[in-house]
Each structure stands twice: as structure tokens, then as C-alpha cells.
Motif scaffolding. Structure first.
Motif, PDB file in Angstrom:
ATOM      1  N   GLU A   1       0.092   3.257  14.496  1.00 54.32           N
ATOM      2  CA  GLU A   1      -0.898   4.337  14.609  1.00 54.32           C
ATOM      3  C   GLU A   1      -1.135   4.988  13.253  1.00 54.32           C
ATOM      4  N   GLN A   2      -0.087   5.196  12.477  1.00 54.88           N
ATOM      5  CA  GLN A   2      -0.251   5.758  11.136  1.00 54.88           C
ATOM      6  C   GLN A   2      -1.070   4.827  10.248  1.00 54.88           C
ATOM      7  N   ILE A   3      -0.782   3.542  10.338  1.00 54.15           N
ATOM      8  CA  ILE A   3      -1.538   2.563   9.557  1.00 54.15           C
ATOM      9  C   ILE A   3      -3.008   2.588   9.974  1.00 54.15           C
ATOM     10  N   ARG A   4      -3.250   2.677  11.283  1.00 59.33           N
ATOM     11  CA  ARG A   4      -4.614   2.705  11.801  1.00 59.33           C
ATOM     12  C   ARG A   4      -5.385   3.912  11.268  1.00 59.33           C
ATOM     13  N   LEU A   5      -4.763   5.092  11.290  1.00 54.68           N
ATOM     14  CA  LEU A   5      -5.434   6.301  10.825  1.00 54.68           C
ATOM     15  C   LEU A   5      -5.720   6.263   9.331  1.00 54.68           C
ATOM     16  N   SER A   6      -4.829   5.626   8.559  1.00 54.52           N
ATOM     17  CA  SER A   6      -5.003   5.603   7.104  1.00 54.52           C
ATOM     18  C   SER A   6      -6.199   4.768   6.679  1.00 54.52           C
ATOM     19  N   GLY A   7      -6.542   3.754   7.489  1.00 50.08           N
ATOM     20  CA  GLY A   7      -7.637   2.871   7.111  1.00 50.08           C
ATOM     21  C   GLY A   7      -7.316   2.002   5.912  1.00 50.08           C
ATOM     22  N   ALA A   8      -6.063   1.940   5.508  1.00 51.02           N
ATOM     23  CA  ALA A   8      -5.670   1.155   4.335  1.00 51.02           C
ATOM     24  C   ALA A   8      -6.026  -0.309   4.541  1.00 51.02           C
ATOM     25  N   PRO A   9      -6.611  -0.970   3.531  1.00 51.14           N
ATOM     26  CA  PRO A   9      -7.025  -2.362   3.692  1.00 51.14           C
ATOM     27  C   PRO A   9      -5.897  -3.369   3.516  1.00 51.14           C
ATOM     28  N   ASN A  10      -4.742  -2.936   3.004  1.00 50.36           N
ATOM     29  CA  ASN A  10      -3.649  -3.871   2.762  1.00 50.36           C
ATOM     30  C   ASN A  10      -2.317  -3.142   2.794  1.00 50.36           C
ATOM     31  N   LEU A  11      -1.237  -3.920   2.852  1.00 50.75           N
ATOM     32  CA  LEU A  11       0.099  -3.351   2.962  1.00 50.75           C
ATOM     33  C   LEU A  11       0.492  -2.584   1.709  1.00 50.75           C
ATOM     34  N   VAL A  12      -0.001  -3.001   0.547  1.00 49.73           N
ATOM     35  CA  VAL A  12       0.335  -2.320  -0.703  1.00 49.73           C
ATOM     36  C   VAL A  12      -0.072  -0.854  -0.645  1.00 49.73           C
ATOM     37  N   GLN A  13      -1.295  -0.573  -0.189  1.00 49.77           N
ATOM     38  CA  GLN A  13      -1.747   0.810  -0.117  1.00 49.77           C
ATOM     39  C   GLN A  13      -0.998   1.587   0.957  1.00 49.77           C
ATOM     40  N   VAL A  14      -0.584   0.928   2.017  1.00 51.55           N
ATOM     41  CA  VAL A  14       0.209   1.595   3.045  1.00 51.55           C
ATOM     42  C   VAL A  14       1.549   2.045   2.472  1.00 51.55           C
ATOM     43  N   LEU A  15       2.257   1.147   1.797  1.00 56.59           N
ATOM     44  CA  LEU A  15       3.579   1.460   1.268  1.00 56.59           C
ATOM     45  C   LEU A  15       3.518   2.430   0.097  1.00 56.59           C
ATOM     46  N   ASN A  16       2.423   2.404  -0.644  1.00 58.29           N
ATOM     47  CA  ASN A  16       2.311   3.258  -1.820  1.00 58.29           C
ATOM     48  C   ASN A  16       2.273   4.738  -1.453  1.00 58.29           C
ATOM     49  N   ALA A  17       2.023   5.044  -0.191  1.00 59.17           N
ATOM     50  CA  ALA A  17       1.980   6.431   0.260  1.00 59.17           C
ATOM     51  C   ALA A  17       3.292   6.882   0.885  1.00 59.17           C
ATOM     52  N   GLN A  18       4.361   6.093   0.724  1.00 59.32           N
ATOM     53  CA  GLN A  18       5.643   6.414   1.351  1.00 59.32           C
ATOM     54  C   GLN A  18       6.624   7.002   0.343  1.00 59.32           C
ATOM     55  N   ALA A  19       7.534   7.825   0.842  1.00 61.33           N
ATOM     56  CA  ALA A  19       8.513   8.509  -0.007  1.00 61.33           C
ATOM     57  C   ALA A  19       9.432   7.518  -0.702  1.00 61.33           C
ATOM     58  N   GLY A  20       9.704   7.764  -1.979  1.00 60.29           N
ATOM     59  CA  GLY A  20      10.689   6.982  -2.712  1.00 60.29           C
ATOM     60  C   GLY A  20      10.245   5.601  -3.109  1.00 60.29           C
ATOM     61  N   ILE A  21       8.941   5.281  -2.979  1.00 57.04           N
ATOM     62  CA  ILE A  21       8.446   3.947  -3.292  1.00 57.04           C
ATOM     63  C   ILE A  21       7.448   4.013  -4.442  1.00 57.04           C
ATOM     64  N   GLN A  22       7.631   3.142  -5.437  1.00 59.15           N
ATOM     65  CA  GLN A  22       6.658   2.934  -6.502  1.00 59.15           C
ATOM     66  C   GLN A  22       6.136   1.508  -6.393  1.00 59.15           C
ATOM     67  N   ILE A  23       4.824   1.346  -6.571  1.00 60.35           N
ATOM     68  CA  ILE A  23       4.208   0.025  -6.545  1.00 60.35           C
ATOM     69  C   ILE A  23       3.790  -0.363  -7.957  1.00 60.35           C
ATOM     70  N   LYS A  24       4.183  -1.564  -8.377  1.00 55.55           N
ATOM     71  CA  LYS A  24       3.709  -2.128  -9.638  1.00 55.55           C
ATOM     72  C   LYS A  24       2.747  -3.261  -9.313  1.00 55.55           C
ATOM     73  N   ASP A  25       1.618  -3.301 -10.028  1.00 56.65           N
ATOM     74  CA  ASP A  25       0.612  -4.326  -9.755  1.00 56.65           C
ATOM     75  C   ASP A  25       0.190  -4.951 -11.076  1.00 56.65           C
ATOM     76  N   SER A  26       0.648  -6.182 -11.333  1.00 56.25           N
ATOM     77  CA  SER A  26       0.380  -6.842 -12.606  1.00 56.25           C
ATOM     78  C   SER A  26      -0.869  -7.717 -12.570  1.00 56.25           C
ATOM     79  N   ILE A  27      -1.599  -7.695 -11.464  1.00 58.41           N
ATOM     80  CA  ILE A  27      -2.838  -8.469 -11.387  1.00 58.41           C
ATOM     81  C   ILE A  27      -4.026  -7.576 -11.062  1.00 58.41           C
ATOM     82  N   GLY A  28      -3.843  -6.647 -10.125  1.00 59.89           N
ATOM     83  CA  GLY A  28      -4.898  -5.697  -9.847  1.00 59.89           C
ATOM     84  C   GLY A  28      -5.622  -5.921  -8.542  1.00 59.89           C
TER      85      GLY A  28
END
Length: 674
Positions: free
Chosen positions: A86-113
Motif C-alpha cells: 500500500e505504501q508503494i502504491r501511494l508513492s507512485g514510485a516507478p522502480n524499487l530504487v526510488q522506493v528504497l531511497n525514501a527509507q531510513a538509514g539507506i543511501q542509494i548510489k547510481d553509477s549509470i543514471g
């Protein structure tokens, strides 16, 4: 009655589980963090959580990751957050990276973009080689690789996700290799009554996506689920086009005595590679590329077979066999090919022994892994095979009705072979866990935990070392955590303090005397490093329609001995924060927004702290959702302010290399649930 087992993570989040996370950077908070980051507090990890409604006062929730079978969270001495579908549904995030990037204690590195391949998860201050210090799983199946390639986060379709369990901190005793900074376990949907959906999306930078799924469970116990998605995009950078196809089929049978499932997945991932840019080149044009011919195409096949058998009252035998094979080819200045194979088998027994204070929970098993990595380029090749044979046991014993003791141990035997020059490395490590979980009352609990973890060097790392070194030493860590949670009225709070000490941390040193000569760089073992930190979370159910969540994470990660003693570890932002607001206007309309703050950090490879710290930045996302009967639509804006920042930074100017992140992007999605 025996609980049906599955794979997963630990759960301390509230049952209501409203939206995502927030943090506010201010002097009061920073003063508090500094006051608790003493050596004593740094040895501990505290979690405190509060309920979101008067109706929900029981802290017990069913989770998987704490014991690798479904159990109540009150028995687990660990901090785990659960992110629901339900949280994922409300966020409208198009991929798992954007979902996880909004969570506590998590940093996302993206070397391709493209927020898929090339994106890795960092937790607990692990920046360099974070892809090998955070274990990512789907229903208990490891996505991590025997190379520097990160887990394929895009291989998990959001519509297939039931929930995500995020274990904060070390879980090496229960999960073994690479579970040092944390564990991300994605739990997929189980087939129910006949259900199906179709969805289409379009957006900026040529983004187009189609997906669908159908599933059903029959009265006989048979069930199936079939899902597929196709995504194409030009993406933000020049020479960054991508095409991704993901098909998943699952069939299962279950009755009161046993269950069995068979699953197959095929992925085709074609990706153009824009390459890195220096700081000066970014100032000229953030979108440009100097590698217009580079690309990497990858095909992946995954097969899983598993199930469970209820042996007798409260005891069960479980296990899965997993096979993953990836074939890649491309051009990086010259042609290359690669092949990755991973086979795992993890039989385990779970059971309960009744006592006057409650049941003793026992988990014991064997983790077998056989993997290989073969890469051929114009400059040479790598052909390495690895075998791991692990045995582990975990026992949760009630000392009283409210106080539970957790004891665990794991032994790991490791063998790596360089099939080109016949070199061989063998190693043996034993790690232990001890923890206490105290149920103070029906709204509050505390826990204290000490856990050890380890990481064996992978094929890439051992293939690029100092000439006098054949194989890198194993990385070993000890983590102390103290936790507590409580609930009242409409508020949920969480606080986590931890101390993590690591010996022989595996890192890349660009100034080391490497295979190409003095000062050309090599992978090394650092002497010793320490991380002291805190994770704070609060969730406020302000009204029936409005939910506000705030997160803040602070980590002091430094090298504590050797050449770089006292220096800050690169790629680890001291402060990160999240703010999430979710508002339900009526039955049809909802609004969601999250803000993600990342503090200053040193670039990758800068253990010497020679360069300036990378500036902090904040990214704002928003989504508007409309539901009408079986139809739905999302309008998602990512990085809505067009913030210019880099998904990854490495090196020191003028020899720096950076990967610009996308500026503002928009996606419009429509779907229908049958």
C-alpha cells in the motif's frame, strides 16, 4: 499449530504502516546525536516505536527475517522496518530504487543514471563496495553477485511485491556472507482468488512501460502467478538508452502437511553506457557522453524449487534450490563478455519446544553456495569459482514470559579458485550472536544485541590487488545494538544507536601500487574501521487522512588504524534524512510527497580525505493518485525541483569521475484491476 514458513526480514514497524520517512536537520537533533555517540552509547543500538492508533496496542507482528520463518517481532532482538504494498502504491514510485531511497538509514548510489542496473544500496556507513555489504534477497533468494556488480534491483517488479522487510544492521549469524550493513528482503505476492491487472506508463526522457499479471488459487491447493513488464527509456544522459523485459512464472501446491513451489524468471536488459564525467565536463554539459559506443547487454535466467514439510507438532523442514545464470556482452572501449552463475541450496529445520514461559524457537540449517564469474576483455580475463559451505543455528529462549534470550552461531567454509593460474584460497570463519528482547508492556519493548558478520572478497576484488598479494583477507565485523519501542495514541517513534567495528575492510585505494604499476590503484584490506551511529524515526497519524513520517540517520564512519587512521570513510554521508507526507482527500484522490536529504561525503576512493567533501543536497518527489472502481492513475514527479547532483562521485580533481543524476522527470501511469 506450526506457522507456515517463508523467507524475509525482521519487523518493528507499526501494523498501520502509513507512509515513508522524514528527517529534519537542526542543531537540537545534532546535539542529541553527539551526546549519545559516546563510546558507551556507540556500542549500542536503540529502537523505540510508537503505535499509530488506539486500536492497535499490541507490538506483535509477523515477520520472517529474524528467524528465516514466520515469527512474532516481539521475540526478535533487532530493528526491522516493513514497507507494505500500500505504501508503494501511494508513492507512485516507478522502480524499487526510488522506493528504497525514501527509507531510513539507506543511501542509494547510481553509477549509470537509469535507476536500475548500476544502482546499489548502502547502509550503516558502507559506501565503497556497498553492494557487497548489504544483502538483498527476494523471498530469501540472494541477488548479490560473486563480483563487484550490484544486485539487479530492477529485476523485482513493484506489482509483484507484497512487502519489503528491512533489517537494520548486521545479520551475519543468520544470513552469512555480505549481511554486514543490513538485509533487504522483498516478499512477493502469493496467489489468492482469481486476480489480474494491466498497466501502462509514459514519461519524460522517452520513458514507456507496460506490465500485467494474473494469479489464482484453487480449492485443491494449486496456485499460479504470471507477471511480465516491458520498459524502454532514453534516460537523462546521452547514450543512456535502456530496454528491459522481465517475465516471472510461479506455480505452487499447498495442503496441511506440505507445500511445494516452482518458479522461473527471464530477464533481458539492454543498456547504453554514458560513462563518467569530470567536474569540469559536468559544468559544461551534464548530459554529454564521451563514450558514445559503450553498451552492456545482459540476459538472466532464474529457476527456483522449494517447499516445506510439517514433520510433527511445531516442527518443519524447509528448503529452496536456486539457480541463476547471467550472460553479458558489450563494448567498453573494446568488446567484452561475461558470465555469472550462482547456485544455492538452503535446507533448514524450524521448531518450537514448549516451556512454562513460552516456546523455545529453534532454527538450524545449512547454506550451500557454488558460484562462478568469467569475464573476457581485450586486456585479459577473469575466471574465478567460489564455494561456500555454512552451518548455522539460532535459539530464542524465554527466560521469563516477557524476556527472551537469543543465541546463534555460524561456521563458514570458503574456497576460491583462480581457474586461469590455478591459485586457490581457502578460509574458515565462525561468528556468534547473542541478544535480549524484553516486552516491557503491550506497547513497549527493549532489545540488546551483539552480532558478528563477515565478507569474503569476490572475484573482481581478488583480480585487482597489489602484486605481492594473491587473495585478500576476509572482512570481519562486530556490531553492538540496543533497541526499544513504545506506542501511544497516534504516534510511532523509533531510535537506533549502534557501534560497528570492522577488521580487514575491503576497499579500493586509487593510490596503491596496483597491477598496472606504482600508484595505479588496487583493492586492499584496511587495518580497522569503526562506525558509530543513530537512526531516528517518527510517524504521526495526524488525522484519519493525513500521515507524516520523519527519519534521521547519523553515522560517524572512520578508519581507526593504519595509514589512514582518523580519516572519514568515503561515500558515507554523516547525515541523511527523509520526510514523507501522505494525504487521502477522499475515496478517489490521494497525494504523496517525500523529501530526501543527503549530507556531505567524501568521494569514492578518497580514504586519504585529500579532496573536498561533496556538497549536501535534497531531492523532492511527489505523486497524485486517482482510484475509481477498478481503474487507477498516477502522476509522479521525481526530483521535482530539478536539483543537479551526482548519483556517484569518485576520485579527486582533476582526476575525478562522476555520474550525474537525472533532473526533474515525470511519469503518468494508468491501470485496471480485473
Amino acid at each position: 499449530m506450526m506457522r507456515r514458513a517463508s523467507s524475509g526480514a525482521i519487523h518493528l514497524a507499526p501494523a498501520f504502516s502509513p507512509s515513508l520517512l522524514y528527517y529534519s536537520k537542526n542543531e537540537d537533533v545534532m546535539s542529541f546525536i553527539k551526546s549519545v555517540s559516546s563510546p558507551l552509547a556507540g556500542c549500542l543500538t536503540l529502537v523505540s516505536s510508537l503505535a499509530l492508533s488506539e486500536a492497535s496496542t499490541n507490538l506483535e507482528h509477523v515477520i520472517v527475517s529474524g528467524t528465516r520463518s514466520e515469527q512474532a517481532s516481539v521475540a526478535i532482538p533487532a530493528s526491522i522496518q516493513v514497507l507494505t504494498s500500500e505504501q508503494i502504491r501511494l508513492s507512485g514510485a516507478p522502480n524499487l530504487v526510488q522506493v528504497l531511497n525514501a527509507q531510513a538509514g539507506i543511501q542509494i548510489k547510481d553509477s549509470i543514471g537509469n535507476q536500475g542496473r548500476g544502482a546499489t544500496i548502502a547502509m550503516r556507513g558502507f559506501g565503497s563496495n556497498s553492494s557487497n555489504n548489504v544483502l538483498v534477497m527476494v523471498d530469501g533468494r540472494k541477488l548479490n553477485n560473486p563480483s563487484l556488480a550490484g544486485p539487479d534491483l530492477a529485476s523485482i517488479a513493484l506489482k509483484d511485491i507484497d512487502r519489503i522487510e528491512i533489517t537494520q544492521g548486521s545479520a551475519g549469524t543468520l544470513y552469512g556472507d555480505q549481511a554486514t550493513g543490513g538485509v533487504i528482503n522483498v516478499i512477493t505476492r502469493k496467489s489468492k482468488d482469481l486476480a489480474a491487472h494491466l498497466e501502462a506508463a509514459a514519461g519524460t526522457d522517452g520513458y514507456v512501460s507496460y506490465e500485467g499479471a494474473v494469479s489464482q488459487t484453487y480449492d485443491s491447493g494449486l496456485s499460479f502467478r504470471l507477471s511480465g513488464e516491458q520498459t524502454e527509456a532514453d534516460n537523462f544522459r546521452d547514450n543512456n538508452q535502456s530496454e528491459y523485459t522481465n517475465i516471472l512464472a510461479n506455480g505452487a501446491y499447498e495442503n496441511t502437511r506440505f507445500s511445494v513451489f516452482l518458479e522461473a524468471q527471464q530477464i533481458a536488459d539492454d543498456l547504453r553506457l554514458p560513462g563518467s564525467l569530470s567536474s569540469g565536463q559536468i559544468r559544461d554539459d551534464r548530459k554529454q557522453t564521451f563514450t558514445p559506443d559503450d553498451f552492456s547487454d545482459r540476459d538472466t535466467d532464474v529457476y527456483r524449487l522449494g517447499g516445506s514439510v510439517n514433520l510433527f507438532a511445531n516442527w518443519a523442514l524447509l528448503g529452496e534450490y536456486n539457480h541463476r545464470e547471467e550472460d553479458s556482452k558489450g563494448w567498453l572501449g573494446s568488446s567484452f563478455t561475461g558470465k555469472t552463475q550462482v547456485e544455492t541450496f538452503d535446507p533448514r529445520v524450524t521448531g518450537e519446544i514448549d516451556t512454562a514461559n513460552g516456546p523455545i524457537l529453534i532454527t538450524a540449517g545449512i547454506d550451500l553456495e557454488d558460484s562462478g564469474y568469467d569475464s573476457q576483455t581485450a586486456f585479459g580475463g577473469t575466471d574465478v569459482s567460489q564455494e561456500m559451505q555454512d552451518v548455522y543455528v539460532q535459539i530464542i529462549t524465554p527466560l521469563t514470559e516477557s524476556l527472551k534470550l537469543t543465541l546463534g552461531a555460524r561456521n563458514s567454509d570458503f574456497e576460491a579458485k583462480n581457474n586461469i593460474d590455478a591459485d586457490k584460497f581457502t578460509g574458515d570463519i565462525t561468528v556468534y550472536q547473542i541478544g535480549l528482547a524484553w516486552q516491557v508492556d503491550n506497547r513497549s519493548r527493549l532489545f540488546l544485541r551483539r552480532d558478528e558478520s563477515f565478507r569474503w572478497a569476490n572475484a573482481d576484488e581478488n583480480g585487482f590487488v597489489i602484486p605481492t598479494v594473491d587473495f585478500l583477507d576476509a572482512q570481519e565485523s562486530t556490531s553492538w545494538e540496543l533497541g526499544g519501542e513504545t506506542r501511544f495514541n497516534d504516534v510511532f517513534l523509533s531510535a537506533v544507536f549502534y557501534y560497528l567495528k570492522t577488521d580487514n575492510e575491503i576497499a579500493y585505494d586509487p593510490s596503491a601500487d596496483g597491477p598496472f604499476g606504482p600508484g595505479t590503484g588496487a583493492n586492499i584490506n584496511l587495518d580497522e574501521s569503526e562506525r558509530t551511529g543513530v537512526v531516528l524515526t517518527s510517524i504521526w497519524q495526524a488525522t484519519e487522512s493525513l500521515t507524516v513520517q520523519l527519519n534521521y540517520s547519523y553515522v560517524d564512519a572512520e578508519i581507526s588504524s593504519g595509514t589512514f587512521e582518523g580519516n572519514t570513510l568515503p561515500e558515507a554521508a554523516k547525515s541523511t534524512a527523509n520526510l514523507v507526507v501522505s494525504y487521502q482527500f477522499d475515496e478517489s484522490w490521494s497525494f504523496y510527497t517525500d523529501a530526501q536529504y543527503t549530507g556531505k561525503l567524501y568521494a569514492s576512493g578518497d580514504e586519504a580525505n585529500q579532496g573536498n567533501e561533496i556538497s549536501d543536497y535534497t531531492v523532492l518527489n511527489a505523486n497524485v493518485r486517482w482510484d475509481y472502481q477498478k481503474f487507477y492513475a498516477n502522476l509522479r514527479a521525481s526530483n521535482i525541483t530539478g536539483k543537479k547532483y551526482n548519483g556517484f562521485n569518485g576520485g579527486v580533481p582533476p582526476y575525478d569521475y562522476n555520474y550525474p543524476a537525472p533532473e526533474e522527470t515525470f511519469q503518468f501511469t494508468v491501470g485496471y484491476n480485473f
